[in-house]
Motif scaffolding. Structure first.
Motif, short mmCIF file in Angstrom:
data_model
loop_
_atom_site.label_atom_id
_atom_site.label_comp_id
_atom_site.label_asym_id
_atom_site.label_seq_id
_atom_site.Cartn_x
_atom_site.Cartn_y
_atom_site.Cartn_z
N GLU A 50 0.83 -1.21 0.00
CA GLU A 50 0.00 0.00 0.00
C GLU A 50 0.87 1.26 0.00
O GLU A 50 0.62 2.19 -0.76
CB GLU A 50 -0.92 0.04 1.23
N GLU A 107 -10.06 4.44 -10.69
CA GLU A 107 -10.52 3.27 -9.93
C GLU A 107 -9.65 2.98 -8.72
O GLU A 107 -9.38 1.82 -8.41
CB GLU A 107 -10.60 2.02 -10.80
N ASP B 21 -1.49 -6.77 -7.27
CA ASP B 21 -1.11 -5.44 -6.78
C ASP B 21 -1.46 -4.44 -7.87
O ASP B 21 -2.15 -4.78 -8.83
CB ASP B 21 0.37 -5.39 -6.38
N GLU B 22 -1.00 -3.21 -7.75
CA GLU B 22 -1.35 -2.17 -8.73
C GLU B 22 -0.92 -2.57 -10.14
O GLU B 22 -1.68 -2.42 -11.10
CB GLU B 22 -0.70 -0.85 -8.31
N CYS B 23 0.28 -3.11 -10.22
CA CYS B 23 0.85 -3.47 -11.51
C CYS B 23 -0.03 -4.50 -12.22
O CYS B 23 -0.39 -4.35 -13.39
CB CYS B 23 2.24 -4.04 -11.24
N PHE B 53 -2.27 -13.25 -2.49
CA PHE B 53 -2.05 -11.88 -2.02
C PHE B 53 -2.87 -10.91 -2.86
O PHE B 53 -2.89 -11.00 -4.08
CB PHE B 53 -0.56 -11.54 -2.15
N MET B 54 -3.55 -9.98 -2.17
CA MET B 54 -4.21 -8.88 -2.90
C MET B 54 -4.19 -7.65 -2.02
O MET B 54 -4.45 -7.73 -0.82
CB MET B 54 -5.65 -9.26 -3.24
N ASP B 55 -3.85 -6.51 -2.61
CA ASP B 55 -3.89 -5.26 -1.85
C ASP B 55 -5.06 -4.40 -2.32
O ASP B 55 -5.90 -4.85 -3.09
CB ASP B 55 -2.53 -4.55 -1.89
N SER B 56 -5.10 -3.13 -1.88
CA SER B 56 -6.27 -2.30 -2.18
C SER B 56 -6.39 -1.93 -3.66
O SER B 56 -7.46 -1.54 -4.11
CB SER B 56 -6.28 -1.04 -1.31
N SER B 57 -5.31 -2.07 -4.43
CA SER B 57 -5.42 -1.84 -5.87
C SER B 57 -6.31 -2.89 -6.51
O SER B 57 -7.06 -2.60 -7.44
CB SER B 57 -4.05 -1.89 -6.54
N ILE B 59 -8.80 -4.28 -4.95
CA ILE B 59 -10.15 -3.87 -4.55
C ILE B 59 -10.71 -2.86 -5.55
O ILE B 59 -11.85 -2.98 -6.01
CB ILE B 59 -10.13 -3.21 -3.14
N GLY B 60 -9.88 -1.86 -5.90
CA GLY B 60 -10.30 -0.84 -6.86
C GLY B 60 -10.69 -1.45 -8.20
O GLY B 60 -11.71 -1.09 -8.79
N ILE B 88 -9.50 -9.53 3.16
CA ILE B 88 -9.39 -8.28 2.40
C ILE B 88 -10.77 -7.86 1.87
O ILE B 88 -11.15 -6.70 1.93
CB ILE B 88 -8.39 -8.47 1.22
N LEU B 91 -12.88 -6.54 4.82
CA LEU B 91 -12.38 -5.24 5.28
C LEU B 91 -12.83 -4.10 4.36
O LEU B 91 -13.12 -3.00 4.80
CB LEU B 91 -10.85 -5.31 5.33
N ALA B 92 -12.90 -4.38 3.06
CA ALA B 92 -13.24 -3.35 2.09
C ALA B 92 -14.74 -3.30 1.80
O ALA B 92 -15.20 -2.50 1.00
CB ALA B 92 -12.47 -3.61 0.80
#
Lengths: 147, 107
Positions: A50, A107, B21-23, B53-57, B59-60, B88, B91-92
């Motif tokens: 993050e 997004e 992730d974002e990438c 694994f997953m982050d907030s990107s 989620i977006g 995750i 949480l979102a």
């Protein structure tokens, strides 16, 4: 085994999204000998991801700059600092609010800082517009007794 | 990165990669939208069997696809969530937007 002495690593890398995975891998490898639980390791990995993503997407929005990552381990305590010399955050309190994003069109979920706060024990943000942002995070690992 | 997917009349199953992730999320976003448009998809399934694994990107990206499917009157499901990905999601607040299909082996 818990090492009593403090150990630190630091690295700097260009703000390309491909380096997010690299940053997570380095932190994971650095903390491996503390023998954290799978969940604890995933918590730190997520928080690092993050913070690094924020530096890349927001800090260096229209340019490529250097992201610094420092990780310290001391006993059961882990400290991670991610900083950039990018554009900075105008309103840190708002940035911490769930679902707040300056980039809804891209997004972005607006959950970045919430995730850092959910997965780490402490999150401190220092930011100055035009000068950059530094995020310092701490987590206390609950290692099993006898380790 | 290449993503694995299956299409069946109007339905698309995307096998999400090991880490999101974002990438990865930005590539998935483009590819999913292209497939949804080209195959006239009305039912989208994200299969998380391989995802650790997953982050907030991520989620977006999921919220964005859920909106897109909403506009065209379609539906979105998520299947085979690991405990981590489930955490995750919760949480979102994602389960409000995306139907999470619980498998018997994941209790």
């Amino acid at each position: 085994m818990i090492r009593e002495q403090e150990q630190e690593m630091s690295m700097r890398f260009d703000s390309y999204p491909e380096n997010e995975q690299f940053a997570r891998m380095v932190v994971t490898a650095f903390l491996m000998d503390l023998n954290p639980t799978v969940d604890e390791m995933a918590d730190v990995k997520t928080a690092v991801s993050e913070a690094v993503t924020n530096a890349i997407i927001h800090g260096y929005e229209d340019c490529v700059g250097q992201v610094s990552l420092t990780c310290r381990k001391h006993g059961k305590d882990v400290m991670v600092t991610v900083s950039d010399q990018g554009k900075g955050i105008a309103d840190v309190e708002r940035a911490r609010e769930p679902f707040f994003t300056t980039k809804p069109e891209a997004e972005r979920s607006g959950m970045g800082f919430c995730f850092m706060e959910a997965f780490m024990d402490e999150v401190h943000i220092t930011s100055a517009e035009g000068r950059g942002t530094s995020v310092e995070m701490k987590k206390h690992l609950h290692l099993p007794a006898g380790e | 990165m290449e993503f694995l997917y299956e299409t069946k009349t109007g339905s698309l199953r995307i096998f999400t990669p090991r880490e999101i992730d974002e990438c990865v999320a930005s590539e998935m976003r483009e590819e999913a939208d292209m497939l949804i448009d080209n195959y006239q998809i009305r039912h989208l399934i994200f299969d998380f069997s391989n995802t650790e694994f997953m982050d907030s990107s991520g989620i977006g990206m999921l919220i964005g696809r859920s909106r897109k499917m909403g506009y065209i009157g379609g539906s979105v499901e998520a299947e085979n969530l690991s405990e981590r990905v489930q955490k995750i999601f919760t949480l979102a607040g994602l389960p409000k937007l995306i139907t999470v299909v619980k498998e018997e082996q994941y209790d």
